[in-house]
Design an enzyme around this catalytic site. Structure first.
Site, mmCIF file in Angstrom:
data_model
loop_
_atom_site.group_PDB
_atom_site.id
_atom_site.type_symbol
_atom_site.label_atom_id
_atom_site.label_comp_id
_atom_site.label_asym_id
_atom_site.label_seq_id
_atom_site.Cartn_x
_atom_site.Cartn_y
_atom_site.Cartn_z
ATOM 1 N N ASP A 235 17.535 -17.770 -11.629
ATOM 2 C CA ASP A 235 16.165 -17.289 -11.514
ATOM 3 C C ASP A 235 15.245 -18.230 -12.296
ATOM 4 O OD1 ASP A 235 14.598 -14.735 -10.586
ATOM 5 O OD2 ASP A 235 13.803 -15.238 -12.570
ATOM 6 N N ASN A 243 2.469 -19.552 -10.062
ATOM 7 C CA ASN A 243 1.643 -19.107 -8.930
ATOM 8 C C ASN A 243 0.239 -18.725 -9.372
ATOM 9 O OD1 ASN A 243 3.482 -19.444 -6.804
ATOM 10 N ND2 ASN A 243 4.445 -17.460 -7.188
ATOM 11 N N HIS A 248 -0.173 -20.454 -4.852
ATOM 12 C CA HIS A 248 1.109 -20.251 -4.167
ATOM 13 C C HIS A 248 1.626 -21.530 -3.502
ATOM 14 C CE1 HIS A 248 1.490 -15.915 -4.756
ATOM 15 N NE2 HIS A 248 0.173 -15.836 -4.590
ATOM 16 N N GLU A 278 11.916 -16.293 -6.270
ATOM 17 C CA GLU A 278 12.345 -17.403 -7.129
ATOM 18 C C GLU A 278 13.819 -17.303 -7.495
ATOM 19 O OE1 GLU A 278 10.376 -14.367 -9.972
ATOM 20 O OE2 GLU A 278 10.329 -14.928 -7.863
#
Length: 370
Positions: A235, A243, A248, A278
């Site tokens: 992760d 973001n 984005h 993610e």
């Protein structure tokens, strides 16, 4: 004669259908075929041509009419000169083996080899496929006419047979073109749909559905062969901040570049997936918990060193957290999902312990690996 040639045509159509199924199952498409695909295609269609010889129409005791040259035309049109030459050579050898080594069979065999060479040369032309196939068909018939006319003195018979053979050959070529194009287009669409169903659109890695399928398959294989299977759950740390700060589009750029870093630092046979957002995963077969943890640490360090470049030239450094579990080193469950859940728990532990780290499930010592 017409009945025999029609039988030839029907047999060849059946072969083409079977070849279409094989290409869907084992080939990724004909747009950029590998050398092994070309070799196998040449051999397969050479065998098709030899089979068609069994259903030939005897022009006289020495020569036979059939549509074996269409097998060369098809393979030359789709796979190029090499399989065309291989198919022609096999048919030449098959002609001699089937009907004995005589002067007439040698001439007929040489004619098939010449057809293979001519079709191979025509395949290099920058024409559309239909033009190539019709040109190959006419050129092949001219070679066959020369072979027959040079050995049969009855000119009326030669011209009568040749005219019928030519008309049937051209019509069959046209129908086969439509059939092969349909099969080719269908296979391409099938492969596209298969890719869309299995691949993450942004990173081109396996998607979650494909990851779960691979995990189930590899887990069963590991159980059956008493082998190890490791799972890395990965992760990105503080990805929301990227973001929120850069947008984005910047997040997507990071995900795309991260997918390449993961692929480059995993082993060549490890399977990398994007599970969503993610979160990524890696299936690591045939490695102990210590070895799998070392692979995870290599990936973590590579990501930390890597400079991620945004579209505006901005360079970012990110970190990742990784959870590691290995069957049967850290879990002896018979369910693949529990292996994944254990790796996921270790991922949360890595997150809770400060991020940018690898956490591995504790090793179980009271088992024996066969």
């Amino acid at each position: 004669m017409i009945n025999i040639l029609f039988t030839n045509f029907c047999i060849l159509v059946t072969f083409l259908y079977v070849s279409g199924l094989l290409s869907r199952q084992y080939v990724t498409g004909f747009d950029s075929p590998s050398r092994s695909v070309k070799l196998c295609g040449g051999v397969l269609f050479g065998i098709y041509g030899i089979i068609l010889m069994y259903y030939s129409f005897p022009i006289d005791p020495r020569f036979f009419a059939d549509l074996r040259h269409l097998a060369i035309i098809v393979i030359a049109s789709y796979l190029g000169w090499l399989p065309s030459l291989i198919a022609g050579l096999l048919m030449a050898v098959g002609r001699v083996l089937l009907f004995g080594m005589t002067g007439y069979s040698a001439v007929a065999g040489a004619g098939m080899l010449v057809i293979g060479m001519i079709c191979g040369l025509i395949s290099l032309a920058r024409w559309d496929r239909l033009t190539k196939m019709m040109t190959m068909s006419i050129a092949s018939m001219l070679v066959l006419f020369f072979v027959i006319a040079s050995n049969i003195p009855d000119r009326d018979k030669v011209f009568s047979v040749f005219t019928q053979h030519l008309i049937i050959s051209l019509l069959a070529t046209l129908v086969i073109y439509m059939l092969t194009e349909y099969i080719h287009t269908s296979n391409k669409l099938f492969l596209q749909l298969k890719t869309y169903a299995e691949t993450d659109y942004l990173t081109s890695l396996n998607n979650l559905r494909q990851f779960e399928q691979l995990l189930s398959e590899r887990f069963l294989e590991a159980q059956h062969f008493s082998e190890r299977l490791g799972v890395l759950m990965i992760d990105i740390d503080h990805f929301k901040k990227i973001n929120d700060t850069y947008g984005h589009a910047a997040g997507d750029a990071v995900l795309q570049q991260l997918s390449k870093v993961l692929k480059d630092n995993a082993r060549s046979f490890d399977e990398v997936s994007r599970n969503g957002g993610e979160e990524f995963s890696v299936l690591v077969p045939e490695a102990t918990i210590a070895e799998t943890t070392a692979i995870a640490e290599r990936i973590r360090a590579a990501v930390e060193r890597h400079a991620f470049t945004l579209d505006n030239g901005t360079k970012l450094h990110i970190t990742i957290s990784i959870g590691v579990a290995v069957h049967p080193d850290t879990i002896r469950s018979r369910e693949a999902r529990q292996l994944m859940e254990q790796a996921d728990q270790e991922l949360y532990r890595a997150k809770n312990n400060g991020r940018n780290r690898v956490c591995s499930a504790p090793e179980i010592h009271d088992y024996m690996l066969g």
